[in-house]
Design an enzyme around this catalytic site. Sequence first.
Site, PDB file in Angstrom:
ATOM      1  N   THR A 159       4.262  -1.223   0.589  1.00 28.60           N
ATOM      2  CA  THR A 159       4.682  -0.962   1.954  1.00 28.60           C
ATOM      3  C   THR A 159       6.175  -1.194   1.940  1.00 28.60           C
ATOM      4  O   THR A 159       6.705  -1.743   0.983  1.00 28.60           O
ATOM      5  CB  THR A 159       3.949  -1.955   2.902  1.00 28.60           C
ATOM      6  N   ARG A 187      -8.568   4.652   8.621  1.00 27.31           N
ATOM      7  CA  ARG A 187      -8.353   3.206   8.451  1.00 27.31           C
ATOM      8  C   ARG A 187      -6.923   2.815   8.842  1.00 27.31           C
ATOM      9  O   ARG A 187      -5.967   3.436   8.434  1.00 27.31           O
ATOM     10  CB  ARG A 187      -8.626   2.837   6.997  1.00 27.31           C
TER      11      ARG A 187
HETATM   12  N1  ASP Z   1      -0.463  -4.055   4.429  1.00 24.57           N
HETATM   13  C1  ASP Z   1      -0.634  -2.666   4.148  1.00 24.57           C
HETATM   14  C2  ASP Z   1      -1.964  -2.188   4.648  1.00 24.57           C
HETATM   15  O1  ASP Z   1      -2.930  -2.914   4.525  1.00 24.57           O
HETATM   16  C3  ASP Z   1      -0.556  -2.338   2.694  1.00 24.57           C
HETATM   17  C4  ASP Z   1       0.555  -2.974   1.954  1.00 24.57           C
HETATM   18  O2  ASP Z   1       1.274  -3.815   2.444  1.00 24.57           O
HETATM   19  O3  ASP Z   1       0.733  -2.621   0.819  1.00 24.57           O
HETATM   20  O4  ASP Z   1      -2.049  -1.090   5.116  1.00 24.57           O
END
Ligand code: ASP
Length: 290
Positions: A159, A187
Amino acid sequence: VAIDWAIALHGGAGPIPGRDYAPEEAHLTALVTEAGRHLAAGASALETVHAAVAVMEASGLYLAGRGAQANTAGAYELDAAIMDGASRRAGAVGALQGIVSPVAAARLVMERTPNVLIVGAAAQRLMLAAGLEPVTDPATYYRPSAETTVQAYAPMIGTVGAVARDRDGRLAAATSTAGIGAKTPGRLGDTPLIGAGTWADDTAAVSCTGLGEYFIRANVAADVSARMRYGGASLEAAAAAALATMKSLGGEGGLIAVSADGTITLPFNSGGMKRAMTDATGRVFTATFA
Ligand code: ASP
């Protein structure tokens, strides 16, 4: 005495052990340095976190924006949020398709609608009508970042996020993601949920990365500020405790946070977290693993 301005960036908490992240680290170092120059020149925290996240989205180096991976149905559904600490105004989008900059879409929700979170096809229609740049051909636009080609690594997390304190003492946070690997259509993770993955008030600004389901259940981002306001915890202690709660549920990940006095913390309990920071003292720090 507060540090005049401060900024931190993250590029996701799911680095592949042993991989060389020199290109991402060089990108983060250059970007955080440039963002710091803007803050030093008086740019607002809100503008700065928005701009930094937009650059990371467009780079294709992270699992967000151009570097996004598709969901199990082959669609690119992206999530983003932005929050202004002084006013507690916030905007977010979820499962958004066909828009180049999800963080720009989140900002538009914040500034041009009475809402906080708009999702799916309706969000896409709103953004196209407002003139945000469309992705005309997802098949050629998205260039899944290097991580997505390593099939053995699961769950894949990555992210981008930014938090900042500006010279007027205002805080802001922004986060953008394609979510976890092999995600179910529709989701949503923590990223677009204000309080879970993204938060800013006048105590702290926080952007999270990791297994979103656990960050939602621990309400990690807002918990950092709550522990400071209700419990008198320091930023570091509050962030560590919020992450420990999330980990106790079975999750992993990390966060970047800045408090009103310009203190930054970059904790994680995953194998690593691409991260960078700089502040008015002139120091610049970038790392991926411990
Ligand atoms: N937190 C993000 C999610 O669950 C993914 C990530 O941080 O890599 O969508």
